[in-house]
Design a protein around this motif. Structure first.
Motif, PDB file in Angstrom:
ATOM      1  N   ILE A  98     -48.875  -6.378  -1.360  1.00  0.00           N
ATOM      2  CA  ILE A  98     -47.853  -7.421  -1.512  1.00  0.00           C
ATOM      3  C   ILE A  98     -47.096  -7.691  -0.204  1.00  0.00           C
ATOM      4  O   ILE A  98     -46.654  -8.803   0.046  1.00  0.00           O
ATOM      5  CB  ILE A  98     -46.871  -7.069  -2.662  1.00  0.00           C
ATOM      6  CG1 ILE A  98     -46.064  -8.290  -3.116  1.00  0.00           C
ATOM      7  CG2 ILE A  98     -45.919  -5.947  -2.290  1.00  0.00           C
ATOM      8  CD1 ILE A  98     -46.700  -9.103  -4.157  1.00  0.00           C
ATOM      9  N   ASP A  99     -46.983  -6.670   0.640  1.00  0.00           N
ATOM     10  CA  ASP A  99     -46.277  -6.876   1.910  1.00  0.00           C
ATOM     11  C   ASP A  99     -47.227  -7.233   3.056  1.00  0.00           C
ATOM     12  O   ASP A  99     -46.791  -7.428   4.179  1.00  0.00           O
ATOM     13  CB  ASP A  99     -45.470  -5.617   2.280  1.00  0.00           C
ATOM     14  CG  ASP A  99     -44.280  -5.443   1.361  1.00  0.00           C
ATOM     15  OD1 ASP A  99     -43.833  -6.454   0.789  1.00  0.00           O
ATOM     16  OD2 ASP A  99     -43.815  -4.301   1.194  1.00  0.00           O
ATOM     17  N   ALA A 147     -49.671 -13.242   3.046  1.00  0.00           N
ATOM     18  CA  ALA A 147     -48.701 -14.330   3.182  1.00  0.00           C
ATOM     19  C   ALA A 147     -48.557 -15.017   1.827  1.00  0.00           C
ATOM     20  O   ALA A 147     -49.545 -15.436   1.231  1.00  0.00           O
ATOM     21  CB  ALA A 147     -49.188 -15.323   4.222  1.00  0.00           C
ATOM     22  N   ILE A 148     -47.319 -15.102   1.357  1.00  0.00           N
ATOM     23  CA  ILE A 148     -47.057 -15.745   0.065  1.00  0.00           C
ATOM     24  C   ILE A 148     -46.210 -16.989   0.309  1.00  0.00           C
ATOM     25  O   ILE A 148     -45.141 -16.888   0.896  1.00  0.00           O
ATOM     26  CB  ILE A 148     -46.314 -14.782  -0.881  1.00  0.00           C
ATOM     27  CG1 ILE A 148     -47.124 -13.509  -1.091  1.00  0.00           C
ATOM     28  CG2 ILE A 148     -46.021 -15.449  -2.225  1.00  0.00           C
ATOM     29  CD1 ILE A 148     -46.407 -12.425  -1.857  1.00  0.00           C
TER      30      ILE A 148
END
Lengths: 253, 151
Positions: free
Chosen positions: B68-69, B72-73
């Motif tokens: 999740i880190d 790129a979201i």
């Protein structure tokens, strides 16, 4: 006979389960489509006025401000025109005042308008007139000439209650101030470099993140806070330049 | 670990996530068969597959926490990412607790009682719903917001 009855009962239960799952799915699809269509409308022309949070002050100044819709998804603020530009058209102060940061709009060599702030050491925080819940913020800042802490603030109610992502000489801090007390959710480091910094944050429910560009530097969790203002806080001395400030209302599904 | 990944994979999460989904659904299917037609071998199989599903859920959770880190979201995908993460937590806690309950039930021979087997099967269906919800949000992240599609 009893065995056979049990089997029928179980099969019936499985069928009910499947039927309920399918109907829930249909309902969800309909809701999502409606939500997406509303969001699309918002982002294509009504983003600044859509949820009734806009203050009277904001409504009064809305035509004078420098908000622009860019790519249909983001609401981007760019500095207004030169000498007659007034920060209070777009922002109001929750800490300090305009005199603490002496704002002026300059033009870069490439023709971009830049808001240049000269901080005198007294903390100041200026926020947009509209309140947000789940929100994403992105700004392009130059802090080479600044000594101190720059914070992107959100869910801000007043000087004693807000959430933030702060940067200070290559250190990033993610946290919140509640009743004047600081609670740090995460810390991280990044390479500051000599160029413009693309500082971003997202506050989605109980998930909070701070980015430099696309790189996640801090990621923390905390209770969801009340809707509040978003903006920038400076605590230090020197020059901060701001090229743009983008805000995205993050929609719930 | 990164050297073991195929070139196209941004992280290990997409390689692992299918295991808890497939194993849990398989376990509930075997569980249903074992309730309809009780069989000792089938009961042991059900227990093993539920346990493997719980272990693979742990692996999926750990790889997801790391991923999740790293990906790129886009802003509009952040709420979905947060919910996917929350549902991943709930599903993991449920799977682990459920596998422990199944082991205890097997050890104490409670699984010989029809009512208990039916209740456990119903709980298994709830687990299927939870993993489906988590997977749905994960799929939305990838196919709607393009998360993790570029290394």
């Amino acid at each position: 006979m009893i065995k056979s009855n049990n089997s029928i009962l179980i099969l019936l239960m499985v069928l009910i389960f499947l039927a309920v799952s399918c109907s829930q799915r249909d309902k969800k699809d309909a809701t999502t489509e409606k939500g997406e269509s509303e969001m699309s409308n918002d982002m294509h022309g009504q983003a600044a006025e859509h949820d009734g949070h806009m203050s009277e002050d904001a409504k009064r100044h809305h035509d004078m401000g420098s908000m622009q819709m860019s790519d249909g998804e983001n609401m981007t603020w760019n500095p207004g025109n030169g000498s007659d530009y007034k920060m209070t058209n777009d922002f109001h102060f929750i800490i300090g005042s305009e005199e603490n940061i002496n704002p002026r709009v300059i033009q870069s060599d490439s023709g971009d308008k830049i808001l240049q702030l000269t901080a005198n050491g007294s903390p100041s925080a200026f926020v947009f007139h509209q309140a947000y819940g789940n929100v994403g913020m992105a700004t392009s800042v130059d802090v080479k000439g600044f000594e101190g802490t720059l914070k992107l603030i959100h869910h801000a109610e007043n000087a004693d209650n807000y959430e933030f992502v702060s940067i200070n000489a290559g250190n990033m801090k993610l946290g919140r101030i509640v009743n004047g007390k600081e609670n740090v959710l995460d810390k991280g480091n990044f390479e500051a470099g000599d160029e413009w910094i693309n500082l971003r944050l997202s506050a989605a429910g109980t998930h909070f993140k701070g980015y430099i560009g696309n790189e996640t530097i801090t990621h923390g969790h905390g209770d969801k806070m009340k809707d509040g203002y978003v903006g920038i806080m400076l605590d230090g001395t020197g020059i901060v330049s701001i090229k743009s400030l983008g805000i995205v209302k993050l929609e719930d599904e | 670990m990164e050297q073991l990944l195929p070139d196209w994979a941004p992280n290990a999460h997409p390689l692992i996530i299918h295991f808890p989904i497939a194993l849990w659904l398989l376990a509930t299917l075997f569980d249903l068969l074992s309730v309809i037609k009780p069989d000792n071998w089938l009961k042991k199989t059900v227990l093993s597959v539920y346990s493997l599903a719980a272990l693979s859920a742990l692996a999926a959770f750990l790889s997801g926490s790391q991923a999740i880190d790293e990906v790129a979201i886009p802003f509009q995908g952040e709420v979905t990412a947060g919910k996917h993460s929350d549902w991943g937590h709930y599903t993991l806690y449920f799977f682990i607790s459920y596998a422990i309950i199944r082991l205890i039930a097997f050890w104490k021979r409670w699984d010989k009682i029809k009512l208990v087997t039916i209740l456990l099967l119903l709980l298994g269906f709830i687990g299927s719903g939870m993993v489906a919800k988590t997977a749905d949000l994960g799929g939305k992240l990838v196919y709607k917001y393009g998360v993790g599609t570029k290394k």
